[in-house]
Design a protein around this motif. Structure first.
Motif, PDB file in Angstrom:
ATOM      1  N   HIS A 196       1.186  -1.481  -0.120  1.00 26.82           N
ATOM      2  CA  HIS A 196      -0.438  -0.443   0.218  1.00 26.82           C
ATOM      3  C   HIS A 196       0.324   1.376  -0.047  1.00 26.82           C
ATOM      4  N   LEU A 197       1.957   1.253   0.343  1.00 27.13           N
ATOM      5  CA  LEU A 197       2.418   2.477   0.463  1.00 27.13           C
ATOM      6  C   LEU A 197       3.915   2.938  -0.385  1.00 27.13           C
ATOM      7  N   ARG A 198       3.618   1.426  -1.597  1.00 26.97           N
ATOM      8  CA  ARG A 198       4.185   1.212  -2.745  1.00 26.97           C
ATOM      9  C   ARG A 198       5.334   1.039  -2.801  1.00 26.97           C
ATOM     10  N   MET A 199       5.392  -0.116  -2.039  1.00 29.61           N
ATOM     11  CA  MET A 199       6.964  -0.463  -2.445  1.00 29.61           C
ATOM     12  C   MET A 199       6.511  -1.330  -3.334  1.00 29.61           C
ATOM     13  N   ASP A 200       8.096  -1.834  -4.149  1.00 29.26           N
ATOM     14  CA  ASP A 200       7.853  -3.303  -4.381  1.00 29.26           C
ATOM     15  C   ASP A 200       7.541  -4.603  -3.964  1.00 29.26           C
ATOM     16  N   GLU A 201       7.585  -5.377  -4.650  1.00 27.63           N
ATOM     17  CA  GLU A 201       6.894  -6.783  -4.244  1.00 27.63           C
ATOM     18  C   GLU A 201       8.367  -7.306  -3.544  1.00 27.63           C
ATOM     19  N   VAL A 202       9.912  -7.091  -3.829  1.00 29.36           N
ATOM     20  CA  VAL A 202      10.650  -7.453  -3.406  1.00 29.36           C
ATOM     21  C   VAL A 202      10.444  -7.082  -2.072  1.00 29.36           C
ATOM     22  N   GLN A 203      10.747  -5.334  -2.128  1.00 34.54           N
ATOM     23  CA  GLN A 203      11.172  -4.351  -0.263  1.00 34.54           C
ATOM     24  C   GLN A 203      10.083  -4.519   0.515  1.00 34.54           C
ATOM     25  N   ALA A 204       8.891  -4.862  -0.318  1.00 31.70           N
ATOM     26  CA  ALA A 204       7.835  -5.870   0.617  1.00 31.70           C
ATOM     27  C   ALA A 204       8.074  -6.918   1.519  1.00 31.70           C
ATOM     28  N   TYR A 205       8.413  -7.770   0.825  1.00 32.46           N
ATOM     29  CA  TYR A 205       8.599  -9.175   1.002  1.00 32.46           C
ATOM     30  C   TYR A 205       9.652  -8.700   2.181  1.00 32.46           C
TER      31      TYR A 205
ATOM     32  N   ASN B   7      11.323  -4.962  26.300  1.00 32.39           N
ATOM     33  CA  ASN B   7      12.273  -4.857  25.262  1.00 32.39           C
ATOM     34  C   ASN B   7      11.921  -3.796  24.026  1.00 32.39           C
ATOM     35  N   ARG B   8      12.679  -3.226  23.121  1.00 36.71           N
ATOM     36  CA  ARG B   8      11.692  -2.750  21.845  1.00 36.71           C
ATOM     37  C   ARG B   8      12.896  -3.087  21.031  1.00 36.71           C
ATOM     38  N   LEU B   9      12.415  -3.349  19.665  1.00 43.68           N
ATOM     39  CA  LEU B   9      13.423  -3.947  18.505  1.00 43.68           C
ATOM     40  C   LEU B   9      12.927  -3.206  17.543  1.00 43.68           C
ATOM     41  N   CYS B  10      13.706  -1.917  16.557  1.00 44.42           N
ATOM     42  CA  CYS B  10      13.238  -0.800  16.182  1.00 44.42           C
ATOM     43  C   CYS B  10      14.340  -1.045  15.156  1.00 44.42           C
ATOM     44  N   LEU B  11      13.144  -1.012  13.916  1.00 42.84           N
ATOM     45  CA  LEU B  11      13.169  -0.820  12.785  1.00 42.84           C
ATOM     46  C   LEU B  11      13.074   0.024  11.958  1.00 42.84           C
ATOM     47  N   ALA B  12      13.149   0.454  11.009  1.00 44.61           N
ATOM     48  CA  ALA B  12      13.098   1.910  10.080  1.00 44.61           C
ATOM     49  C   ALA B  12      13.362   1.026   8.694  1.00 44.61           C
ATOM     50  N   LYS B  13      12.658   1.797   7.577  1.00 46.70           N
ATOM     51  CA  LYS B  13      12.978   1.778   6.585  1.00 46.70           C
ATOM     52  C   LYS B  13      12.184   2.712   5.151  1.00 46.70           C
ATOM     53  N   LEU B  14      12.735   3.389   4.864  1.00 43.55           N
ATOM     54  CA  LEU B  14      12.413   4.582   4.551  1.00 43.55           C
ATOM     55  C   LEU B  14      11.938   4.402   3.060  1.00 43.55           C
ATOM     56  N   LEU B  15      11.321   5.196   2.910  1.00 32.99           N
ATOM     57  CA  LEU B  15       9.520   4.673   1.457  1.00 32.99           C
ATOM     58  C   LEU B  15      10.961   5.425   0.616  1.00 32.99           C
ATOM     59  N   ASN B  16      10.296   5.187  -0.568  1.00 32.61           N
ATOM     60  CA  ASN B  16      10.377   5.579  -2.427  1.00 32.61           C
ATOM     61  C   ASN B  16       9.114   5.397  -2.271  1.00 32.61           C
ATOM     62  N   ARG B  17       8.569   5.860  -2.106  1.00 31.95           N
ATOM     63  CA  ARG B  17       6.672   6.600  -3.720  1.00 31.95           C
ATOM     64  C   ARG B  17       6.734   6.759  -4.329  1.00 31.95           C
ATOM     65  N   ALA B  18       6.929   6.698  -4.975  1.00 31.15           N
ATOM     66  CA  ALA B  18       7.469   6.757  -7.562  1.00 31.15           C
ATOM     67  C   ALA B  18       7.492   5.012  -7.464  1.00 31.15           C
ATOM     68  N   ARG B  19       6.373   4.306  -7.553  1.00 26.99           N
ATOM     69  CA  ARG B  19       6.811   3.030  -8.520  1.00 26.99           C
ATOM     70  C   ARG B  19       7.106   3.457  -9.873  1.00 26.99           C
TER      71      ARG B  19
END
Length: 155
Positions: A28-37, A139-151
């Motif tokens: 939904h955030l426009r990640m490609d299939e590989v990034q989403a996986y 305990n908190r494991l924090c993960l961040a991914k920058l979004l590239n909104r343009a497909r």
């Protein structure tokens, strides 16, 4: 900021539900299939680690996943109140390791653990871990991914 909180019991059978939800949110955030996986895989690894190690495979404990979307960034927090991650594993997560450097022709040289932490380190744009001060603390494991909104354009 948009935020979604998902909670499961510390049961490995429920992890796939969170993975599926995260994958669809990434699409939904426009990640490609590989990034989403890749993001899904990191979340599933983090949840599995919390259940196996923090809660020692014992059901009946809450594992919380908080997804936050702010501008061009997706943040995931995987939270538990079990045993904290040992310092050596936190260091592997944050600094990376050489776990994938093994002799592929020798099955005995394949490491038995730590690959999930290295995958998180390599795939996500930021990783960190905040340890509760004692068992029962959050305990908190924090993960961040920058979004590239343009497909990319499809011809």
């Amino acid at each position: 900021m948009k935020q979604l909180r998902l909670t499961i019991d510390s049961n490995l059978e429920d992890v796939s539900l969170i993975g599926l939800a995260i994958n669809k949110i990434c699409e939904h955030l426009r990640m490609d299939e590989v990034q989403a996986y890749q993001v899904e895989l990191c979340a599933v690894e983090a949840l599995t680690n919390a259940i196996r190690h923090a809660y020692r495979n014992q059901p009946g404990h809450e594992v919380l996943v908080v997804l936050s979307i702010t501008g061009d960034r997706l943040d995931l927090e995987i939270c538990d109140r079990g045993a904290p991650m040992p310092c050596e594993f936190v260091e592997r997560l944050e600094r990376g390791s050489r776990v994938f450097e093994f002799d592929q022709s020798n099955l005995a040289s394949v490491p038995e653990g730590g690959m999930g932490l290295q995958i998180m380190h390599e795939v996500m744009d930021q990783v960190s871990y905040v340890r509760g001060s004692a068992e029962g603390q959050l305990n908190r494991l924090c993960l961040a991914k920058l979004l590239n909104r343009a497909r990319p354009q499809v011809c």
